[in-house]
Design a protein around this motif. Structure first.
Motif, short mmCIF file in Angstrom:
data_model
loop_
_atom_site.label_atom_id
_atom_site.label_comp_id
_atom_site.label_asym_id
_atom_site.label_seq_id
_atom_site.Cartn_x
_atom_site.Cartn_y
_atom_site.Cartn_z
N PRO A 6 -46.35 -45.17 -17.32
CA PRO A 6 -47.19 -43.97 -17.16
C PRO A 6 -47.98 -43.66 -18.43
CG PRO A 6 -44.99 -43.57 -16.26
CD PRO A 6 -44.93 -44.88 -17.00
N MET A 7 -47.43 -43.99 -19.59
CA MET A 7 -48.14 -43.80 -20.86
C MET A 7 -49.36 -44.71 -20.93
SD MET A 7 -46.71 -44.34 -24.71
CE MET A 7 -45.16 -43.51 -24.37
N LEU A 8 -49.21 -45.95 -20.49
CA LEU A 8 -50.34 -46.88 -20.46
C LEU A 8 -51.42 -46.36 -19.52
CD1 LEU A 8 -51.72 -49.56 -21.14
CD2 LEU A 8 -50.23 -50.68 -19.48
N ALA A 9 -51.01 -45.87 -18.35
CA ALA A 9 -51.96 -45.30 -17.40
C ALA A 9 -52.66 -44.09 -18.00
CB ALA A 9 -51.24 -44.91 -16.11
N SER B 140 -61.17 -55.81 -12.26
CA SER B 140 -60.98 -54.68 -13.17
C SER B 140 -60.82 -53.39 -12.38
CB SER B 140 -62.16 -54.56 -14.13
OG SER B 140 -62.31 -55.72 -14.91
N ARG B 141 -61.61 -53.25 -11.32
CA ARG B 141 -61.54 -52.04 -10.49
C ARG B 141 -60.17 -51.92 -9.84
NH1 ARG B 141 -65.92 -52.79 -8.13
NH2 ARG B 141 -65.21 -53.70 -6.18
N ALA B 142 -59.61 -53.04 -9.37
CA ALA B 142 -58.29 -53.02 -8.74
C ALA B 142 -57.22 -52.61 -9.76
CB ALA B 142 -57.97 -54.38 -8.15
N ALA B 143 -57.33 -53.13 -10.97
CA ALA B 143 -56.36 -52.77 -12.02
C ALA B 143 -56.47 -51.29 -12.38
CB ALA B 143 -56.59 -53.64 -13.25
N LEU B 144 -57.70 -50.80 -12.50
CA LEU B 144 -57.90 -49.39 -12.82
C LEU B 144 -57.42 -48.48 -11.71
CD1 LEU B 144 -61.46 -49.56 -14.47
CD2 LEU B 144 -59.27 -49.18 -15.62
N LYS B 145 -57.59 -48.93 -10.44
CA LYS B 145 -57.09 -48.13 -9.32
C LYS B 145 -55.58 -48.00 -9.39
CE LYS B 145 -57.31 -46.10 -5.21
NZ LYS B 145 -55.96 -45.58 -5.11
N LEU C 114 -51.02 -44.39 -10.56
CA LEU C 114 -49.80 -44.11 -11.32
C LEU C 114 -49.96 -42.82 -12.13
CD1 LEU C 114 -47.00 -44.74 -12.33
CD2 LEU C 114 -48.00 -46.33 -14.00
N TYR C 115 -51.10 -42.65 -12.77
CA TYR C 115 -51.34 -41.42 -13.53
C TYR C 115 -51.19 -40.20 -12.63
CZ TYR C 115 -53.85 -37.63 -15.79
OH TYR C 115 -54.20 -36.39 -16.30
N ALA C 116 -51.81 -40.24 -11.45
CA ALA C 116 -51.81 -39.10 -10.55
C ALA C 116 -50.42 -38.81 -9.99
CB ALA C 116 -52.80 -39.32 -9.41
N LYS D 181 -40.55 -42.67 -5.02
CA LYS D 181 -40.33 -44.10 -4.77
C LYS D 181 -41.59 -44.90 -5.09
CE LYS D 181 -38.45 -47.11 -1.14
NZ LYS D 181 -37.95 -47.15 0.26
N LEU D 182 -42.75 -44.39 -4.67
CA LEU D 182 -44.00 -45.11 -4.92
C LEU D 182 -44.34 -45.12 -6.41
CD1 LEU D 182 -46.45 -46.63 -3.88
CD2 LEU D 182 -47.55 -44.42 -3.37
N THR D 183 -44.04 -44.04 -7.10
CA THR D 183 -44.29 -43.99 -8.55
C THR D 183 -43.50 -45.08 -9.26
OG1 THR D 183 -44.69 -41.60 -8.46
CG2 THR D 183 -44.19 -42.54 -10.61
N GLU D 184 -42.26 -45.25 -8.88
CA GLU D 184 -41.43 -46.31 -9.48
C GLU D 184 -42.01 -47.69 -9.17
OE1 GLU D 184 -37.46 -45.62 -8.08
OE2 GLU D 184 -37.00 -44.32 -9.79
N TYR D 185 -42.49 -47.87 -7.94
CA TYR D 185 -43.06 -49.17 -7.58
C TYR D 185 -44.36 -49.44 -8.34
CZ TYR D 185 -44.88 -53.12 -5.01
OH TYR D 185 -45.37 -54.35 -4.70
N LEU D 186 -45.18 -48.39 -8.52
CA LEU D 186 -46.42 -48.56 -9.27
C LEU D 186 -46.14 -48.91 -10.73
CD1 LEU D 186 -48.57 -45.62 -7.82
CD2 LEU D 186 -48.86 -48.06 -7.38
#
Length: 696
Positions: A392-395, A608-613, A618-620, A647-652
């Protein structure tokens, strides 16, 4: 977000609260029964959802992502890096005394300007984005150098350009630019920092000699923490109350705080000038390459022309003129022109965060520890706890990067147009971004140190110096708590204007729609949607952030109105202070997310767009999960949806971990800039460099 309940006005809700609530409860029970019998689709008609990243590891084009991140000022930043890499004698050693560090810092600045030919001052007004890019690069080399450069050009130089007129520019520009005129920014006093209108230093006009007399009336008015003052400064921009003689019983008239150019040292001998007393503030927690000093003035006389007179002037016969009608208007205009310092701090703080995240992530990928029985040890970044600390810090680092770039664009536009609405927008946005980003970075530096275990405690791996040097970012250019209160005040002003039919400025315009949504009940159908497509839909994420801000704004407005009846306005504000700070932080998280979503959409390279998405999601979702109690308390998120978000946050986090090396590489900081053995790009060399430092 559309509600299935009838919408009511605020006054109606207060007058008929019980009956409305009962009706709402019945309606929601009926809808929930309907929901069980007719499960909803994963998304509603008419809402375009962004495609989610696939389950497989993304193929990140690091070069393309880096190009998108660093933009058109990549070359000038590389020029800064290359210069210091070519001059090892100018690189700051690990162990250095305060006095040696100060002298080295001055040599670094002189070398940058006179040898490398990089002239940051030229861009302060003409091309601010380029100036801030140079500032970020310089701060990466040595944070003390970044601050010293900021004092010379943003503060001392910026005050001359922004508060003075043509005569001041003509006289001082070249000397400031080539560091022949090193200077200070003497605003803060021993007794007054954030309350600039309470400054006690006085500048009294003497019409007989056509001079101002600068005086420190008491010890509380000593100028304190003044960068460049203790050793190198020859001039200071001194903020003081302008006093004009009058013919009434008072004898003088206080015209409010103004800025004056005051020479403090002889240009040839470098000794303090008569009436100027200079002392050293001594060793600090960090930034010891910056020579902070204290200044006392005893009847120091300066020419009338050394009043920085853009917003107010004094004629030869002692008459005061200004295009602005009141002390408060002039004060606001003066501080508004100094907002560039906050912009630079927010941007530079993100630069510090990048370095820390690079080191922590690379080491976490390198370090192996434990694992399944009779199997090789695994990377510590494969542990969910480590991912939870760092991903999350990286995001957030990426999110802050785009948010501060947007702030710089707004600031640059403001300097060109001087649009009044944009001035207010930049002032508020810079205050809250500076506060939020620097606080987050300060906490993250400690987390990164801990994430790297004992090796993070070694000075050579930089977390200690980064943490100590950055810590003051939370205080100077405005204490973070004070800045958040300012922004909460702006939000309440916008809230009032929203209900009076006023026009909302750009940063705040989401409040109109979102406040209307808040005044209705949450939708029990959408509160239960838990599909991945829905949770990763930017509309859901942004609606959730804005809903929270609107709810906090509405509730604190009601509380302030209630408490002001018994406590008065100041007492009510203090009673609701923590609520107000939370409101300001919620607002800026909404703004940051909106800018991140825009950056994802604007990215031209698909990989790059996929990585940023992935990072944006994750940030949100991490922010929503961290404040899930707020959403649960008002049934905005049902229990099953809250569980799905977690659960999704952990997976992201896991997904981001899989491309974390590429993501930190995209920051494009060479090893000779990050300068931490455990954070080297070539993992196979990290331990060799580290042990070599110890003498093996």
């Amino acid at each position: 977000m559309e509600s299935h309940e009838p919408k009511t006005s605020n006054s109606t809700a207060e007058e008929d609260g019980c009956s409305n609530w009962d009706r709402a409860v019945v309606a929601r029970r009926v809808e929930r029964l309907f929901l069980h019998l007719n499960p909803p689709p994963e998304f509603s008609d008419g809402v375009e959802l962004a495609r989610c990243a696939g389950r497989a590891k993304s193929d990140v084009n690091t070069e393309q992502l880096s190009k998108y991140m660093r933009g058109k000022y990549r070359d000038v930043q590389q020029k800064v890096y290359d210069y210091f890499n070519s001059r090892p004698e100018l690189q700051t050693p690990l162990e250095i005394s305060k006095d040696e560090h100060r002298e080295l810092c001055m040599r670094q600045l002189m070398g940058l300007v006179r040898e490398a030919g990089i002239r940051p001052f030229r861009y302060v007004v003409e091309e601010p984005a380029k100036y801030f890019a140079i500032l970020e690069a310089v701060g990466s080399v040595d944070m003390s150098l970044g601050i010293k450069m900021g004092v010379q050009y943003s503060l001392w130089g910026g005050s001359v350009l922004n508060l003075g007129t043509k005569k001041h520019r003509d006289k001082y520009f070249e000397g400031i630019d080539n560091v022949e005129y090193p200077g200070c920014f003497a605003m803060t006093e021993l007794h007054h920092g954030s309350n600039v209108q309470g400054l006690q230093t006085v500048a009294t006009f003497d019409p007989i000699k056509d001079e101002f007399i600068i005086d420190t009336p008491n010890d509380g008015a000593i100028k304190w923490w003044i960068g460049n003052a203790a050793v190198h400064g020859k001039f200071a921009t001194v903020f003081a109350k302008l006093m004009l003689p009058t013919h009434d019983t008072k004898g003088v008239a206080d015209m409010g705080v103004h800025a004056f150019i005051v020479p403090i040292r002889d240009m040839k001998t470098h000794k303090p000038l008569p009436g100027v007393e200079i002392h050293d503030c001594g060793h600090k927690v960090g930034l010891n390459g910056v020579d902070n000093g204290a200044l006392r003035f005893r009847s120091v006389r300066i020419p009338r022309d050394d009043l920085l007179n853009r917003f107010g002037d004094v004629s030869r016969d002692g008459k005061y003129t200004s295009s602005l009608p009141s002390i408060n208007k002039r004060f606001a205009a003066t501080l508004g022109e100094l907002v560039g310092g906050r912009v630079g701090l927010a941007y530079s703080s993100v630069g510090v965060l990048k370095i820390a995240v690079i080191i922590a992530v690379r080491y976490s990928l390198l370090r192996q520890q434990f694992g399944p029985p009779k199997a090789p040890e695994i990377s510590i970044l494969d542990y969910q706890s480590q991912q939870h600390k760092l991903m999350p810090m990286l995001a957030s680092t990426y999110a802050f990067h785009f948010a501060t770039l947007d702030l710089i664009d707004k600031y640059s536009e403001m300097k060109k147009t001087h649009d009044e609405q944009l001035v207010g927008d930049v002032h508020a946005l810079s205050a809250v971004l500076k506060s939020y980003v620097t606080s987050y970075t300060a906490k993250s530096l400690s987390i990164c140190r801990e994430a790297c275990g004992g090796h993070g405690y070694a000075a050579v791996n930089r977390f200690g110096s980064l943490r100590n040097d950055h810590d003051i970012f939370q205080t100077f250019e405005g204490d973070n708590t004070v800045l958040l209160q300012q922004v909460a005040g702006y939000l309440l002003k916008q809230y009032k204007e929203k209900f009076q039919g006023g026009t909302l400025t750009v940063t705040w315009n989401y409040l109109r729609e979102s406040m209307n949504s808040y005044l209705s009940q949450p939708n029990p159908v959408t509160a239960r949607w838990e599909g991945e497509d829905h949770l990763r839909d930017p509309k859901f994420q942004l609606d959730a952030f804005r809903y929270r801000t609107s709810r906090l704004l509405q509730s604190v407005a009601v509380r302030l109105r209630k408490h002001s009846k018994t406590l008065g306005s100041f007492g009510a504000w203090n009673r609701c202070l923590n609520h107000l700070l939370t409101l300001a932080e919620s607002h800026i998280e909404s703004v940051i997310l909106a800018k991140f979503i825009d950056a994802v959409r604007s990215c031209p390279d698909p990989s790059s767009r996929a990585a940023l998405k992935l990072l944006c999601d994750l940030y949100a979702l991490d922010r929503i999960w961290n404040d899930i109690g707020t959403y649960r308390n008002v049934d905005y998120v049902a229990p099953n949806k809250a569980k799905a978000i977690h659960k999704l946050t952990e997976y992201l986090c896991f997904q981001v971990k899989n491309i974390s090396r590429e993501l930190v590489d995209a920051f494009d900081l060479p090893d000779y800039v990050t300068r931490a053995p455990i954070g080297m790009q070539a993992a196979e060399e990290a331990y060799a460099q580290y042990t070599q430092f110890a003498g093996f």
